[in-house]
Scaffold this motif. Structure first.
Motif, mmCIF file in Angstrom:
data_model
loop_
_atom_site.group_PDB
_atom_site.id
_atom_site.type_symbol
_atom_site.label_atom_id
_atom_site.label_comp_id
_atom_site.label_asym_id
_atom_site.label_seq_id
_atom_site.Cartn_x
_atom_site.Cartn_y
_atom_site.Cartn_z
ATOM 1 N N PRO A 58 0.829 -1.207 0.000
ATOM 2 C CA PRO A 58 0.000 0.000 0.000
ATOM 3 C C PRO A 58 0.861 1.254 0.000
ATOM 4 C CG PRO A 58 0.059 -0.945 2.192
ATOM 5 C CD PRO A 58 0.779 -1.919 1.283
ATOM 6 N N GLY A 59 0.239 2.392 -0.299
ATOM 7 C CA GLY A 59 0.965 3.652 -0.265
ATOM 8 C C GLY A 59 1.526 4.013 -1.625
ATOM 9 N N ILE A 124 -5.796 13.362 -14.110
ATOM 10 C CA ILE A 124 -6.271 12.088 -13.562
ATOM 11 C C ILE A 124 -6.651 11.143 -14.695
ATOM 12 C CG2 ILE A 124 -7.903 10.931 -12.035
ATOM 13 C CD1 ILE A 124 -8.288 13.361 -10.510
ATOM 14 N N VAL A 128 -5.213 7.486 -15.463
ATOM 15 C CA VAL A 128 -5.995 6.267 -15.696
ATOM 16 C C VAL A 128 -5.513 5.570 -16.961
ATOM 17 C CG1 VAL A 128 -8.282 5.385 -16.308
ATOM 18 C CG2 VAL A 128 -8.048 7.031 -14.445
ATOM 19 N N LEU A 131 -2.166 3.989 -16.305
ATOM 20 C CA LEU A 131 -2.287 2.837 -15.410
ATOM 21 C C LEU A 131 -2.787 1.611 -16.173
ATOM 22 C CD1 LEU A 131 -3.717 4.234 -12.052
ATOM 23 C CD2 LEU A 131 -1.582 3.011 -12.391
ATOM 24 N N LEU A 164 -12.591 -2.729 -3.141
ATOM 25 C CA LEU A 164 -11.269 -3.235 -3.534
ATOM 26 C C LEU A 164 -11.185 -4.741 -3.308
ATOM 27 C CD1 LEU A 164 -8.885 -0.445 -2.188
ATOM 28 C CD2 LEU A 164 -9.860 -0.692 -4.452
ATOM 29 N N GLY B 26 -3.841 5.458 3.626
ATOM 30 C CA GLY B 26 -2.460 5.048 3.366
ATOM 31 C C GLY B 26 -2.259 3.552 3.503
ATOM 32 N N SER B 29 -4.450 1.468 0.852
ATOM 33 C CA SER B 29 -4.485 1.851 -0.556
ATOM 34 C C SER B 29 -3.524 1.023 -1.388
ATOM 35 C CB SER B 29 -4.124 3.322 -0.687
ATOM 36 O OG SER B 29 -2.857 3.525 -0.114
ATOM 37 N N GLY B 32 -3.041 1.964 -7.777
ATOM 38 C CA GLY B 32 -2.748 3.351 -8.106
ATOM 39 C C GLY B 32 -3.833 4.356 -7.792
ATOM 40 N N LEU B 34 -4.973 6.112 -5.431
ATOM 41 C CA LEU B 34 -4.976 6.790 -4.143
ATOM 42 C C LEU B 34 -5.689 8.124 -4.161
ATOM 43 C CD1 LEU B 34 -2.329 4.872 -4.225
ATOM 44 C CD2 LEU B 34 -1.832 6.039 -2.107
ATOM 45 N N TRP B 37 -9.315 7.647 -4.016
ATOM 46 C CA TRP B 37 -9.808 7.298 -2.686
ATOM 47 C C TRP B 37 -9.855 8.534 -1.784
ATOM 48 C CZ3 TRP B 37 -8.121 2.168 0.045
ATOM 49 C CH2 TRP B 37 -8.951 1.961 1.152
ATOM 50 N N GLN B 40 -12.888 10.372 -2.587
ATOM 51 C CA GLN B 40 -14.039 9.739 -1.928
ATOM 52 C C GLN B 40 -14.182 10.227 -0.490
ATOM 53 O OE1 GLN B 40 -16.396 7.163 -2.366
ATOM 54 N NE2 GLN B 40 -16.156 7.363 -4.567
ATOM 55 N N GLU B 41 -13.081 10.166 0.260
ATOM 56 C CA GLU B 41 -13.147 10.466 1.688
ATOM 57 C C GLU B 41 -13.305 11.956 1.964
ATOM 58 O OE1 GLU B 41 -13.483 8.341 3.993
ATOM 59 O OE2 GLU B 41 -12.825 6.454 3.112
ATOM 60 N N ALA B 128 -9.070 -0.202 -7.907
ATOM 61 C CA ALA B 128 -8.617 1.137 -7.502
ATOM 62 C C ALA B 128 -8.642 2.096 -8.682
ATOM 63 C CB ALA B 128 -7.218 1.060 -6.897
ATOM 64 N N ILE B 129 -8.371 1.583 -9.891
ATOM 65 C CA ILE B 129 -8.465 2.437 -11.085
ATOM 66 C C ILE B 129 -9.912 2.917 -11.251
ATOM 67 C CG2 ILE B 129 -8.165 2.560 -13.586
ATOM 68 C CD1 ILE B 129 -5.948 0.535 -13.392
ATOM 69 N N LEU B 131 -11.950 3.754 -8.911
ATOM 70 C CA LEU B 131 -12.140 4.934 -8.053
ATOM 71 C C LEU B 131 -11.702 6.193 -8.792
ATOM 72 C CD1 LEU B 131 -10.784 3.887 -4.534
ATOM 73 C CD2 LEU B 131 -13.034 3.543 -5.496
ATOM 74 N N LEU B 132 -10.587 6.073 -9.519
ATOM 75 C CA LEU B 132 -10.084 7.226 -10.273
ATOM 76 C C LEU B 132 -11.063 7.605 -11.381
ATOM 77 C CD1 LEU B 132 -6.268 6.704 -10.840
ATOM 78 C CD2 LEU B 132 -7.392 8.440 -9.489
ATOM 79 N N THR B 135 -13.687 9.783 -10.095
ATOM 80 C CA THR B 135 -13.183 11.144 -9.916
ATOM 81 C C THR B 135 -13.199 11.899 -11.245
ATOM 82 O OG1 THR B 135 -11.728 10.211 -8.241
ATOM 83 C CG2 THR B 135 -11.306 12.467 -8.888
#
Lengths: 183, 186
Positions: A58-59, A124, A128, A131, A164, B26, B29, B32, B34, B37, B40-41, B128-129, B131-132, B135
Motif C-alpha cells: 500500500p501507499g 487524472i 488512468v 495505469l 477493492l 495510506g 491503498s 494506483g 490513491l 480514494w 471519496q473520503e 482502484a483504477i 475509483l479514479l 473522480t
C-alpha cells in the motif's frame, strides 16, 4: 564519511526528492542506476524484486525508497531513506501551496483555482490511461475498473475497502475460471 | 463560481481525525487509485473540502516534485488545519505504508511461489483504477457547465495520457490559457 551507508542513502535520495516531478515513476530509472551501478548496494535482480514488492505494498510507489533503505542499512536506513525522499519535496509543496492559498479571496486566485481544476481532472484521466497501459490486465482490468466505478456511483456509501476486496476476489475467480468450469 | 464552504471553522476535523483518515487511506491503498480514494473520503463522504478545491490542490500536487498523493494530503491538511494539519496528514499517510512495505518484503519471502497472490493484488489495483474513473466523471461533469474547461480536460488528458508528452511542460503551456479563460469568465 563517504563509507557511511546512512549518509550515502541521504545523499542519494534527497536530490531525487526534488527531481521526482510527476510522481515516483519518473525517478525509478535514476534510482536503479544509483543503487545498483554507482553504489553497488543492490544487484540488478534485488532491485527488481524490491520494485515488485513496493508495487504490491500500500501507499505511493515511492515506498521503494523505504525498502531499499531497509535492505541497505536496516530500520534506521529505512527511516533515513524515507525522510530523504519525502521531506524535501513535501516542504516545497507546503510552501508553494501556503503562499498561493493565503490569497484565496483575491480575484486572481479564483481564476487560478478555476483554471487549474480542469487541468487536475485531465491529469487524472491521463493517469488512468497510463495505469491501464502499465497494468497489462486487458479486458479483465477494464471490467473490474468499470464495475468498481459503477458500484460506487450508485452506492456511494459502500466502504472503499469492500469494493477493492471485490476486485481482488473477481481477479482470483477469473484466474481459476478454467479449472472451475472443468476445462 | 463556488465559494469555499469548506472553510467554516465549526466543520474542521480534529488533528487526530485527519491523522486517522490519512492512516486509513495510506495503509489500505493498494494499486494506483490513491487520489481517487482521497476524493471519496475528503469530498464525497466527509465533505471536508469542495470538489474544486480538491482538483486545484491535485493540479498543484502533480506539478511539483514528490509523490503526488503525499503532496495532495499536505495541501488538504493545510486547508483544513494549517501546518499541524499538514503534519498530521503527512505522518498519518506514510506511517502505515512504511511498515507495510518492509513487512511485505518478508512476507513475499515466505510466500514465494504462491501464484494467487499477484493475481489478487492486480484485481485490487484494477478496482482502484475504478475509483479514479469516478473522480474523472465528477470533475468532467462540473466542467460541462463551462465548455472551455471541458476542452482543457480533454487536451490535457490526450497530450499527457495518450501521446505521453512530459507532464510539466504540458501543464505550464496549458495553465496560462486555462487561467485566462477562467479570469474572463467572471
Amino acid at each position: 564519511m563517504r563509507d557511511n551507508p546512512l549518509i550515502g542513502l541521504a545523499l542519494v535520495f534527497i536530490p531525487f526528492s526534488l527531481t521526482s516531478i510527476g510522481g515516483g515513476a519518473a525517478i525509478i530509472a535514476g534510482l536503479q542506476n544509483e543503487t545498483v551501478n554507482v553504489h553497488g548496494w543492490l544487484t540488478q535482480a534485488e532491485f527488481l524484486h524490491l520494485f515488485g514488492v513496493s508495487r504490491a505494498a500500500p501507499g505511493p510507489g515511492t515506498m521503494l525508497a523505504t525498502v531499499i533503505g531497509w535492505k541497505v542499512s536496516g530500520w534506521l536506513g529505512a527511516l533515513i531513506a524515507s525522510l530523504a525522499l519525502f521531506l524535501p519535496s513535501s516542504l516545497l509543496c507546503y510552501a508553494v501551496f501556503r503562499l498561493t492559498n493565503t490569497h484565496r479571496d483575491k480575484e486572481w486566485h479564483r481564476a487560478m483555482r478555476e483554471g487549474l481544476a480542469p487541468i487536475g481532472t485531465g491529469l487524472i484521466i491521463a493517469g488512468v490511461i497510463s495505469l491501464f497501459r502499465v497494468a497489462e490486465g486487458g479486458v479483465l482490468a477494464l471490467v473490474i475498473a468499470a464495475l468498481s466505478c459503477a458500484l460506487l456511483y450508485w452506492k456511494p456509501k459502500m466502504p472503499v475497502v469492500a469494493v477493492l476486496a471485490l476486485g481482488g476476489t473477481a481477479a482470483a475467480l477469473a484466474h481459476y475460471w478454467p479449472q472451475l468450469t472443468g476445462l | 463560481m463556488s465559494v469555499p464552504e469548506s472553510l467554516r471553522p465549526a466543520d474542521r476535523p480534529s488533528l487526530a481525525a485527519l491523522f486517522l483518515l490519512c492512516f486509513k487511506v495510506g495503509i489500505l491503498s493498494f494499486g494506483g487509485g490513491l487520489s481517487g480514494w482521497l476524493y471519496q473520503e475528503f469530498v464525497l463522504r466527509k465533505e471536508l473540502v469542495s470538489d474544486e478545491d480538491f482538483s486545484t490542490s491535485l493540479a498543484i500536487s502533480q506539478m511539483l516534485p514528490g509523490a503526488n498523493v503525499v503532496n495532495l494530503v499536505i495541501c488538504l491538511g493545510e486547508q483544513l488545519r494549517g501546518p499541524l494539519g499538514s503534519i498530521a496528514c503527512f505522518t498519518g499517510f506514510l506511517v502505515g505504508p512504511f511498515f507495510a512495505v518492509i513487512g511485505l518484503y518478508k512476507l513475499f519471502d515466505l510466500l514465494a511461489g504462491y501464484e494467487l497472490l499477484p493475481v489478487v493484488f492486480n484485481g485490487i489495483a484494477f478496482a482502484a483504477i475504478g475509483l479514479l474513473l469516478l473522480t474523472c466523471i465528477q470533475g468532467s461533469r462540473r466542467a460541462i457547465r463551462f465548455p472551455p474547461a471541458a476542452i482543457v480536460i480533454a487536451l490535457t488528458a490526450f497530450l499527457v495520457g495518450v501521446l505521453e508528452w512530459p507532464l510539466i511542460p504540458v501543464v505550464f503551456a496549458i495553465a496560462p490559457f486555462s487561467i485566462a479563460l477562467a479570469w474572463k469568465r467572471r
